[in-house]
Scaffold this active site. Structure first.
Site: not given
Length: 491
Positions: A138, A192, A195-196, A199
């Protein structure tokens, strides 16, 4: 490079990278800057040549025109990183590479792959003697070039061979790399994915704060920009607040604000959707991220919304009050909702670790997200501190720091969401965060009525507050339904 040239450079590259789109190119240059020799290959040879004659000119990067010379250039164990489109393309390149690899060689997928694909690839390649790492990366173009957040998982036997490279090129915060081993199989790509999802939530929250100020309070772009700049100096200090501040200063060719010329339809690549689907599968109330995904879906229905705006009534109410006080309330709502977003994300990771058998280091994950990545912020230090203090913390909302933070923001949070409702400003993420908070802090919810309804029409049974958990009961509500209950199942 011809095959004879490749032989002369045999086994000189520390790592090979396949896929020279912008992320791949920048990672290669980053590795080169840190003293690693990188071999590169791209399916379209002209792209590799252009890279070698342009950005990579004068570096130690080795350009290869075919996979044979590419693999021959790699030191053993061979480390090959794929930066290609997620899905079948990754599998296709793995199949092309396998004939040239040997037992103990390593394949790394650095794209945005679904974690279940990384699960599968880890086990399939292990059977062939190849070690696989599925790693989230990222930070976008800038992060890839100067220090991303890297989240590797897969076959841990490969980690020591990859660790020096990854931890050297990763972002550094307080002398620590934003990269460490996440867990087995698909754990790296799972983290991940979360995380997204976070986001998505952060971006939607910021957009709702922006719309509240612009349409609700009637502030112009310059005034809003100054507010975001001020927020970036406080508890909301983050990359996304920083770039929002920059975006609001950008002018179009005619001198007008560029932001006002951009069509209000949002795109997405699917990682937020994956996060929401997985939360439903695991029964975790990931409400804020779910609403953020749906907000993008609603934005995409532009023509339909324009039609609706002409026939569906709103409210003629205009804001009447102290603009400065309301801006502070919006700030509090944004901060509190951000806490909820992370709390939900960590709830999901904790449940996934239990179900999938991973040992996730939650404080370590916060460290990996503190630098390089899109959601990097000052706020993540507080998350790391919470898990350093209590590694078994059930929920971030139960940590003293976050209890105090929420307590101080509640009045403004409620004021902002309530005002948005009154003004007809949509705040799906801010509002769902507040609803989640009120639900989470409630010792009793109306699910007792829900269970009675389910038992009434479907004989699905219920538990009683005056009986031990796990003991189920059925009532013949109509007098004609009988006493036989349906098979019990979780919802």
């Amino acid at each position: 490079m011809s095959e004879s040239e490749a032989v002369r450079t045999s086994e000189q590259a520390d790592i090979g990278l396949v896929g020279l789109a912008v992320m791949g190119q920048n990672l290669v240059l980053n590795m080169n800057d840190h003293g690693f020799t990188v071999a590169v290959y791209n399916r379209t040879t002209s792209k590799m040549t252009e890279f070698m004659e342009g950005l990579a000119a004068g570096t130690n990067v080795i350009g290869c025109e075919d996979l044979v010379s590419f693999v021959k250039s790699l030191k053993r164990p061979r480390r090959v990183m794929l930066m290609v489109k997620a899905g079948p393309v990754v599998d296709a390149f793995i199949e092309q590479l396998l004939p040239y690899l040997e037992k103990g060689d390593i394949i790394i997928d650095g794209g945005n792959s679904l974690y279940t694909d990384s699960d599968r690839r880890t086990h399939t390649l292990k059977e062939k003697g190849i070690l696989f790492i599925g790693s989230g990366v990222s930070g976008g173009e800038e992060g890839a070039r100067f220090g991303p957040s890297i989240m590797p998982g897969g076959n841990k036997g490969a980690w020591e061979a990859v660790k020096p490279i990854f931890q050297s090129i990763a972002a550094q915060v307080d002398g620590e790399p934003c990269c460490d081993w996440v867990g087995n199989d698909g754990a790296g790509h799972y983290v991940k994915m979360v995380h997204n999802g976070i986001e998505y939530g952060d971006m939607q929250l910021i957009c709702e704060a922006y719309q509240m100020m612009k349409e609700g309070l009637g502030m112009d772009n310059d005034a809003i920009q100054k507010v975001f700049a001020q927020w970036d100096e406080g508890v909301l200090d983050s990359y996304l607040i920083e770039i929002t501040t920059d975006i609001l200063t950008k002018k179009d060719d005619d001198g007008s604000p560029l932001i006002d010329k951009i069509l209000d339809t949002a795109g997405q690549k699917g990682t937020g959707k994956w996060t929401g689907i997985n939360a439903l599968d695991l029964g975790i109330p990931l409400t804020l991220i779910g609403e953020s995904v749906f907000a993008r879906c609603l934005s995409a229905r532009k023509e339909e919304r324009v039609k609706a705006s002409k026939v569906l009534p709103g409210l003629a109410t205009k804001f009447e009050g102290d603009v400065s006080e309301m801006v502070d309330a919006i700030r509090d709502a944004l901060y509190a909702s951000k806490i909820i977003s992370y709390a939900q994300g960590y709830m999901l990771m904790r449940e996934a670790a239990s179900v999938y058998g991973w040992e996730l280091n939650y404080g370590g994950i916060a460290l990996m997200w503190r630098g390089g990545c899109i959601i990097r912020s000052q706020f993540l230090k507080n998350i790391r501190d919470a898990f350093d203090k209590d590694a078994d913390l059930e929920n971030l909302l139960l940590d003293d720091f976050f209890i105090n933070a929420i307590t101080t923001t509640i009045p403004g949070w409620r004021k902002a969401v309530g005002t948005a409702i009154t003004l007809g400003i949509p705040t799906p993420a801010l509002g769902s965060a507040l609803s989640f908070y009120d639900g989470y802090r409630s010792a009793r919810l109306p699910a007792n009525l829900l269970q009675a309804q389910r038992d009434y029409f479907g004989a699905h049974t219920y538990e009683r507050i005056d009986k031990p958990r796990g003991e189920h009961f059925h009532t013949n509500w109509t007098g004609t339904g009988g006493d036989v209950s349906s098979t019990n199942y979780d919802v």
